[in-house]
Motif scaffolding. Sequence first.
Motif, PDB file in Angstrom:
ATOM      1  N   CYS A  35       0.835  -1.214   0.000  1.00  0.00           N
ATOM      2  CA  CYS A  35       0.000   0.000   0.000  1.00  0.00           C
ATOM      3  C   CYS A  35       0.866   1.258   0.000  1.00  0.00           C
ATOM      4  O   CYS A  35       0.540   2.249  -0.669  1.00  0.00           O
ATOM      5  CB  CYS A  35      -0.918  -0.003   1.226  1.00  0.00           C
ATOM      6  SG  CYS A  35      -2.174  -1.314   1.208  1.00  0.00           S
ATOM      7  N   LEU A  36       1.981   1.230   0.750  1.00  0.00           N
ATOM      8  CA  LEU A  36       2.880   2.388   0.789  1.00  0.00           C
ATOM      9  C   LEU A  36       3.474   2.691  -0.582  1.00  0.00           C
ATOM     10  O   LEU A  36       3.699   3.847  -0.923  1.00  0.00           O
ATOM     11  CB  LEU A  36       4.019   2.127   1.787  1.00  0.00           C
ATOM     12  CG  LEU A  36       3.732   2.363   3.262  1.00  0.00           C
ATOM     13  CD1 LEU A  36       4.933   1.945   4.104  1.00  0.00           C
ATOM     14  CD2 LEU A  36       3.396   3.830   3.521  1.00  0.00           C
ATOM     15  N   VAL A  37       3.718   1.647  -1.347  1.00  0.00           N
ATOM     16  CA  VAL A  37       4.324   1.832  -2.668  1.00  0.00           C
ATOM     17  C   VAL A  37       3.485   2.757  -3.536  1.00  0.00           C
ATOM     18  O   VAL A  37       4.019   3.615  -4.248  1.00  0.00           O
ATOM     19  CB  VAL A  37       4.527   0.464  -3.367  1.00  0.00           C
ATOM     20  CG1 VAL A  37       4.845   0.647  -4.847  1.00  0.00           C
ATOM     21  CG2 VAL A  37       5.646  -0.319  -2.687  1.00  0.00           C
ATOM     22  N   PHE A  38       2.154   2.624  -3.472  1.00  0.00           N
ATOM     23  CA  PHE A  38       1.273   3.474  -4.288  1.00  0.00           C
ATOM     24  C   PHE A  38       1.448   4.955  -3.910  1.00  0.00           C
ATOM     25  O   PHE A  38       1.552   5.819  -4.785  1.00  0.00           O
ATOM     26  CB  PHE A  38      -0.186   3.053  -4.105  1.00  0.00           C
ATOM     27  CG  PHE A  38      -0.517   1.733  -4.728  1.00  0.00           C
ATOM     28  CD1 PHE A  38      -0.895   1.643  -6.059  1.00  0.00           C
ATOM     29  CD2 PHE A  38      -0.429   0.565  -3.992  1.00  0.00           C
ATOM     30  CE1 PHE A  38      -1.194   0.418  -6.646  1.00  0.00           C
ATOM     31  CE2 PHE A  38      -0.719  -0.664  -4.561  1.00  0.00           C
ATOM     32  CZ  PHE A  38      -1.103  -0.738  -5.895  1.00  0.00           C
ATOM     33  N   VAL A  39       1.497   5.223  -2.608  1.00  0.00           N
ATOM     34  CA  VAL A  39       1.652   6.608  -2.137  1.00  0.00           C
ATOM     35  C   VAL A  39       3.020   7.151  -2.525  1.00  0.00           C
ATOM     36  O   VAL A  39       3.152   8.282  -3.020  1.00  0.00           O
ATOM     37  CB  VAL A  39       1.471   6.669  -0.604  1.00  0.00           C
ATOM     38  CG1 VAL A  39       1.686   8.097  -0.093  1.00  0.00           C
ATOM     39  CG2 VAL A  39       0.098   6.164  -0.205  1.00  0.00           C
ATOM     40  N   VAL A  40       4.058   6.341  -2.310  1.00  0.00           N
ATOM     41  CA  VAL A  40       5.427   6.777  -2.597  1.00  0.00           C
ATOM     42  C   VAL A  40       5.630   7.010  -4.087  1.00  0.00           C
ATOM     43  O   VAL A  40       6.329   7.948  -4.498  1.00  0.00           O
ATOM     44  CB  VAL A  40       6.432   5.729  -2.065  1.00  0.00           C
ATOM     45  CG1 VAL A  40       7.857   6.082  -2.482  1.00  0.00           C
ATOM     46  CG2 VAL A  40       6.333   5.630  -0.548  1.00  0.00           C
ATOM     47  N   THR A  41       5.001   6.200  -4.919  1.00  0.00           N
ATOM     48  CA  THR A  41       5.108   6.381  -6.369  1.00  0.00           C
ATOM     49  C   THR A  41       4.545   7.736  -6.797  1.00  0.00           C
ATOM     50  O   THR A  41       5.129   8.427  -7.642  1.00  0.00           O
ATOM     51  CB  THR A  41       4.367   5.255  -7.113  1.00  0.00           C
ATOM     52  OG1 THR A  41       4.921   3.991  -6.746  1.00  0.00           O
ATOM     53  CG2 THR A  41       4.484   5.419  -8.616  1.00  0.00           C
TER      54      THR A  41
END
Length: 250
Positions: free
Chosen positions: A70-76
Amino acid sequence: MATRKSRDSDCNSVSFLKYVLHIFNVVFLLSGIGVLGVGIWTVAEKQHYVALLTNATYELAAWVLIVTGCLVFVVTVIGCLGVLRNNRFFILVYTFALLLIFLLEAMVGIMSFLYEPHVEEELRLNLNNTFVENYKLDDKKTSAIDQMQIEYKCCGANLFEDWQYSYWQKENLSEGLKVPNSCCKTITPHCGKSDHPSNIHYTGCRHRLAGEIRDHLIILSAVGLGICVLQIFGMIFSCCLYIKLKDMSD
């Protein structure tokens, strides 16, 4: 002229780094989807049996992967905004977020790798106690035990004979059954009254459960350690872009 050339060189370097980071973000997003998928698959596939484990490593590793995915989506999104706007603050946040995700994935990989060889021993020491001490006394564990015995076509933790030492038998909760109905090859009301090999499964559940959990832990370890290497390249490129943008603004 030298200053002009340096400026052009910096601009070319920035353009190249931005192009590389755009490609990295696409790969990073796809890896995040993969990590999220593996975490959800692990929880959905074996969550019911987690109640029978005394060690929380397996469940923790799966949930950390879900959070990481889930964090990957925000960080992207932060990374894309930083690159498109040449925003050094966003790029700095992006770099530290990549470091955080790297640490989380490495933690999952290392935890899973270290826990995997000990699964068999843990189940050998604890699974039978969980069966005999909790059946019909703990609804969640009772449901997990019945489902396991039906799915794995097994009976008891080690052997079907384990059930004669259970509280379920000693406290007269069995209603005349020698083994739970979920042990039966063909499940019918009160089929557990007979423990004949033609009627029930004689194999215990421990080895099958240990084998499947170990396989899942190997996958979690490979995903965690494998994909966290990707973040190293992202951190290097984002740091280079941050430095280049800083030099151009000076």
